[in-house]
Design a protein around this motif. Structure first.
Motif, PDB file in Angstrom:
ATOM      1  N   VAL A   1       0.834  -1.205   0.000  1.00 55.87           N
ATOM      2  CA  VAL A   1       0.000   0.000   0.000  1.00 55.87           C
ATOM      3  C   VAL A   1       0.865   1.250   0.000  1.00 55.87           C
ATOM      4  O   VAL A   1       0.583   2.226  -0.715  1.00 55.87           O
ATOM      5  CB  VAL A   1      -0.940  -0.015   1.222  1.00 55.87           C
ATOM      6  N   LEU A   2       1.953   1.227   0.783  1.00 55.11           N
ATOM      7  CA  LEU A   2       2.843   2.387   0.825  1.00 55.11           C
ATOM      8  C   LEU A   2       3.536   2.598  -0.520  1.00 55.11           C
ATOM      9  O   LEU A   2       3.676   3.731  -0.999  1.00 55.11           O
ATOM     10  CB  LEU A   2       3.875   2.200   1.943  1.00 55.11           C
ATOM     11  N   VAL A   3       3.959   1.516  -1.145  1.00 57.36           N
ATOM     12  CA  VAL A   3       4.600   1.634  -2.461  1.00 57.36           C
ATOM     13  C   VAL A   3       3.622   2.209  -3.478  1.00 57.36           C
ATOM     14  O   VAL A   3       3.976   3.078  -4.285  1.00 57.36           O
ATOM     15  CB  VAL A   3       5.117   0.253  -2.912  1.00 57.36           C
ATOM     16  N   GLN A   4       2.383   1.717  -3.445  1.00 60.60           N
ATOM     17  CA  GLN A   4       1.373   2.224  -4.368  1.00 60.60           C
ATOM     18  C   GLN A   4       1.127   3.719  -4.140  1.00 60.60           C
ATOM     19  O   GLN A   4       0.961   4.488  -5.090  1.00 60.60           O
ATOM     20  CB  GLN A   4       0.072   1.440  -4.183  1.00 60.60           C
ATOM     21  N   ALA A   5       1.098   4.125  -2.880  1.00 60.28           N
ATOM     22  CA  ALA A   5       0.878   5.531  -2.572  1.00 60.28           C
ATOM     23  C   ALA A   5       2.032   6.399  -3.067  1.00 60.28           C
ATOM     24  O   ALA A   5       1.821   7.500  -3.588  1.00 60.28           O
ATOM     25  CB  ALA A   5       0.689   5.717  -1.066  1.00 60.28           C
ATOM     26  N   VAL A   6       3.257   5.918  -2.920  1.00 58.45           N
ATOM     27  CA  VAL A   6       4.421   6.677  -3.389  1.00 58.45           C
ATOM     28  C   VAL A   6       4.390   6.823  -4.913  1.00 58.45           C
ATOM     29  O   VAL A   6       4.649   7.903  -5.468  1.00 58.45           O
ATOM     30  CB  VAL A   6       5.720   5.991  -2.932  1.00 58.45           C
ATOM     31  N   ILE A   7       4.046   5.727  -5.607  1.00 53.57           N
ATOM     32  CA  ILE A   7       3.991   5.788  -7.075  1.00 53.57           C
ATOM     33  C   ILE A   7       2.899   6.743  -7.542  1.00 53.57           C
ATOM     34  O   ILE A   7       3.112   7.588  -8.432  1.00 53.57           O
ATOM     35  CB  ILE A   7       3.762   4.377  -7.648  1.00 53.57           C
ATOM     36  N   ALA A   8       1.709   6.632  -6.928  1.00 53.08           N
ATOM     37  CA  ALA A   8       0.611   7.517  -7.317  1.00 53.08           C
ATOM     38  C   ALA A   8       0.942   8.970  -7.018  1.00 53.08           C
ATOM     39  O   ALA A   8       0.650   9.869  -7.827  1.00 53.08           O
ATOM     40  CB  ALA A   8      -0.669   7.099  -6.593  1.00 53.08           C
ATOM     41  N   GLY A   9       1.580   9.222  -5.874  1.00 52.64           N
ATOM     42  CA  GLY A   9       1.953  10.592  -5.536  1.00 52.64           C
ATOM     43  C   GLY A   9       2.984  11.157  -6.493  1.00 52.64           C
ATOM     44  O   GLY A   9       2.921  12.328  -6.874  1.00 52.64           O
ATOM     45  N   ALA A  10       3.933  10.327  -6.895  1.00 47.45           N
ATOM     46  CA  ALA A  10       4.962  10.796  -7.832  1.00 47.45           C
ATOM     47  C   ALA A  10       4.372  11.126  -9.200  1.00 47.45           C
ATOM     48  O   ALA A  10       4.731  12.137  -9.828  1.00 47.45           O
ATOM     49  CB  ALA A  10       6.046   9.728  -7.962  1.00 47.45           C
ATOM     50  N   LEU A  11       3.444  10.288  -9.671  1.00 46.18           N
ATOM     51  CA  LEU A  11       2.817  10.549 -10.968  1.00 46.18           C
ATOM     52  C   LEU A  11       1.969  11.821 -10.925  1.00 46.18           C
ATOM     53  O   LEU A  11       2.021  12.652 -11.841  1.00 46.18           O
ATOM     54  CB  LEU A  11       1.947   9.356 -11.371  1.00 46.18           C
TER      55      LEU A  11
END
Length: 206
Positions: A11-21
């Motif tokens: 979940v944290l990885v997904q949040a980091v990727i979505a935030g970066a995009l």
């Protein structure tokens, strides 16, 4: 001692990727709207900070209306940048109205952040508390007069002869077993009568 390998939170990885995009999309839109250099990088930070401030206000129990309003404003700005940079908008020829929106965003974000930070949360009263606060004071119950004690039977009250005869048998049995005269308390317990009546019977046994 061996150390376990660190676990990756999906979940944290997904949040980091979505935030970066989302961050990159906001930067690209701001740059296409004429905000060059560091200013283009400041826009994504401003949008994300407004989202975080509104979310914290929602979690802290403050004004829900204002928090939801600014949360939706920041979310619209973020989603708008994501959609605009998905090929639906020519970033080489950004329309004037979008340039105006991008240029006016700092003032909007400053106003929203200031209102969210300085708004003092007011504790909400539960319905039970409101009923207690608004309910009239109940009148105190009138004091009832104390009950008068029942008149004690006089020791010389007339006693049925059959009861006297039974008491005499009980007294004789007690004397034969213990060698002493029966007392009034023991006589009352053996006969199961009130103390005033036991006293009246005992007076007739002597």
């Amino acid at each position: 001692m061996t150390r376990s390998a660190p676990r990756v939170d999906a979940v944290l990885v997904q949040a980091v990727i979505a935030g970066a995009l989302s961050f990159a999309h906001l930067h690209d839109l701001a740059a296409a709207a004429g905000q060059n250099g560091w200013k283009a990088w400041a826009y994504p930070i401003s949008v994300d900070l407004l989202l975080v401030a509104a979310w914290r206000r929602l979690r802290s129990g403050g004004s829900k209306t204002a928090a939801w309003c600014w949360f939706l404003v920041a979310l619209t700005a973020s989603l708008g940048a994501n959609v605009a940079t998905a090929g639906l908008l020519d970033l080489g020829a950004v329309p004037a109205w979008l340039r105006i929106l991008v240029a006016g965003w700092p003032a909007v974000a400053f106003l929203g952040g200031t209102l969210l930070v300085h708004a003092s949360p007011k504790p909400e009263e539960t319905p039970a508390q409101e009923e207690v606060n608004t309910a009239p004071a109940a009148p105190s119950a009138p004091e009832l007069p104390a009950a008068e004690p029942e008149p004690a039977l006089p020791s010389t009250a007339p006693v049925p002869p059959a009861l006297v005869a039974l008491a005499r048998k009980v007294a004789d049995d007690h004397r034969s077993r213990t060698g002493t005269a029966i007392d009034t308390s023991t006589l009352r317990a053996r006969l199961g009568v009130p103390m005033p009546l036991a006293e009246a019977i005992a007076s007739q046994l002597t």
